[in-house]
Design a protein around this motif. Sequence first.
Motif, short mmCIF file in Angstrom:
data_model
loop_
_atom_site.label_atom_id
_atom_site.label_comp_id
_atom_site.label_asym_id
_atom_site.label_seq_id
_atom_site.Cartn_x
_atom_site.Cartn_y
_atom_site.Cartn_z
N MET A 1 -17.00 -29.16 -43.57
CA MET A 1 -17.39 -28.57 -42.31
C MET A 1 -18.92 -28.52 -42.24
O MET A 1 -19.59 -28.15 -43.20
N ARG A 2 -19.45 -28.91 -41.09
CA ARG A 2 -20.90 -28.91 -40.89
C ARG A 2 -21.43 -27.51 -40.61
O ARG A 2 -20.76 -26.69 -40.01
N LYS A 3 -22.66 -27.30 -41.01
CA LYS A 3 -23.37 -26.05 -40.75
C LYS A 3 -24.17 -26.21 -39.46
O LYS A 3 -24.81 -27.24 -39.24
N LEU A 4 -24.18 -25.16 -38.61
CA LEU A 4 -24.91 -25.18 -37.35
C LEU A 4 -26.02 -24.14 -37.39
O LEU A 4 -25.76 -22.95 -37.61
N ALA A 5 -27.26 -24.58 -37.17
CA ALA A 5 -28.42 -23.68 -37.18
C ALA A 5 -29.09 -23.68 -35.81
O ALA A 5 -29.18 -24.71 -35.14
N PHE A 6 -29.57 -22.50 -35.41
CA PHE A 6 -30.36 -22.33 -34.20
C PHE A 6 -31.77 -22.03 -34.65
O PHE A 6 -32.04 -20.99 -35.24
N ALA A 7 -32.70 -22.96 -34.40
CA ALA A 7 -34.09 -22.84 -34.84
C ALA A 7 -35.01 -23.05 -33.64
O ALA A 7 -34.90 -24.07 -32.96
N MET A 8 -35.89 -22.08 -33.41
CA MET A 8 -36.82 -22.18 -32.28
C MET A 8 -38.08 -21.39 -32.59
O MET A 8 -38.08 -20.46 -33.39
N ASN A 9 -39.17 -21.74 -31.89
CA ASN A 9 -40.36 -20.90 -31.85
C ASN A 9 -40.03 -19.72 -30.94
O ASN A 9 -39.40 -19.90 -29.89
N GLY A 118 -20.43 -34.70 -42.26
CA GLY A 118 -21.78 -35.11 -41.91
C GLY A 118 -22.78 -34.04 -42.27
O GLY A 118 -22.43 -32.97 -42.77
N GLY A 119 -24.03 -34.35 -42.00
CA GLY A 119 -25.11 -33.43 -42.33
C GLY A 119 -25.16 -32.23 -41.41
O GLY A 119 -24.38 -32.11 -40.45
N SER A 120 -26.11 -31.36 -41.68
CA SER A 120 -26.26 -30.14 -40.90
C SER A 120 -26.62 -30.46 -39.45
O SER A 120 -27.14 -31.54 -39.15
N MET A 121 -26.33 -29.51 -38.59
CA MET A 121 -26.63 -29.65 -37.17
C MET A 121 -27.61 -28.56 -36.75
O MET A 121 -27.49 -27.42 -37.20
N ASP A 122 -28.55 -28.92 -35.88
CA ASP A 122 -29.44 -27.96 -35.25
C ASP A 122 -29.09 -27.91 -33.77
O ASP A 122 -28.82 -28.95 -33.16
N ILE A 123 -29.12 -26.72 -33.20
CA ILE A 123 -28.87 -26.55 -31.78
C ILE A 123 -30.15 -26.04 -31.14
O ILE A 123 -30.84 -25.18 -31.71
N GLY A 124 -30.51 -26.59 -30.00
CA GLY A 124 -31.72 -26.18 -29.31
C GLY A 124 -31.47 -26.05 -27.83
O GLY A 124 -30.68 -26.79 -27.24
N GLY A 125 -32.17 -25.12 -27.24
CA GLY A 125 -32.00 -24.82 -25.83
C GLY A 125 -31.29 -23.49 -25.71
O GLY A 125 -30.21 -23.30 -26.27
N ALA A 126 -31.91 -22.56 -25.00
CA ALA A 126 -31.41 -21.18 -24.96
C ALA A 126 -30.01 -21.05 -24.38
O ALA A 126 -29.18 -20.31 -24.90
N THR A 127 -29.73 -21.77 -23.31
CA THR A 127 -28.41 -21.63 -22.66
C THR A 127 -27.31 -22.20 -23.55
O THR A 127 -26.27 -21.57 -23.73
N LEU A 128 -27.54 -23.37 -24.11
CA LEU A 128 -26.56 -23.98 -25.00
C LEU A 128 -26.36 -23.12 -26.25
O LEU A 128 -25.23 -22.85 -26.66
N ALA A 129 -27.46 -22.67 -26.85
CA ALA A 129 -27.36 -21.83 -28.05
C ALA A 129 -26.66 -20.52 -27.74
O ALA A 129 -25.89 -20.02 -28.57
N ALA A 130 -26.88 -19.96 -26.56
CA ALA A 130 -26.22 -18.70 -26.19
C ALA A 130 -24.71 -18.88 -26.15
O ALA A 130 -23.96 -18.00 -26.62
#
Length: 187
Positions: A1-9, A118-130
Amino acid sequence: MRKLAFAMNVSLDGYTAAPGDNLGWSAPSDELFQWWSDRVGSTGLALYGRKLWETMSSHWPTADQQPDATPAEIEFARRWRDMPKVVFSSTKSTVDWNTRLVTGDAVTEITRLKADDGGSMDIGGATLAAAAMRAGLIDEYAIVTHPVLVGGGTPFFTTLDNWVNLSLIETRMFPGGVVLTRYETRR
């Protein structure tokens, strides 16, 4: 199972963008820019909301061809183009640069992608991440806090129905008083 991270400034008062989608407050130091570049280089799949996709795709596909491009910008542009990406949008009809478009339900597709190998996933964008946050799909939060109060704009966190307990897994200081804190979701 892939890991999902939310990373933002994020501003100190919790916003990823100031009013008017202003990001001028988040210009990175060289060291922070390298951290973001290394993160892009190690991401197995990036998930983008439409607005963040439009911001990134308006600059990075050709940033390395600009006469004043630095070696770090050239490296980031190459890594960004090469990184597999998924854009979630009901209004876009095409995407480029190693990217796939999803127009259906984001939570259903993110759940499917997490179950893949697969490798880790990053999610970006406030609406999608919410949406992913409310569905309990985010495994890690990487918050790059800048010492500025912007007073409003796009919040990093959304309103949740339940508490999410987190464990601190990393802290790091960058020039200019920028602080990285990474938290893992406790399940």
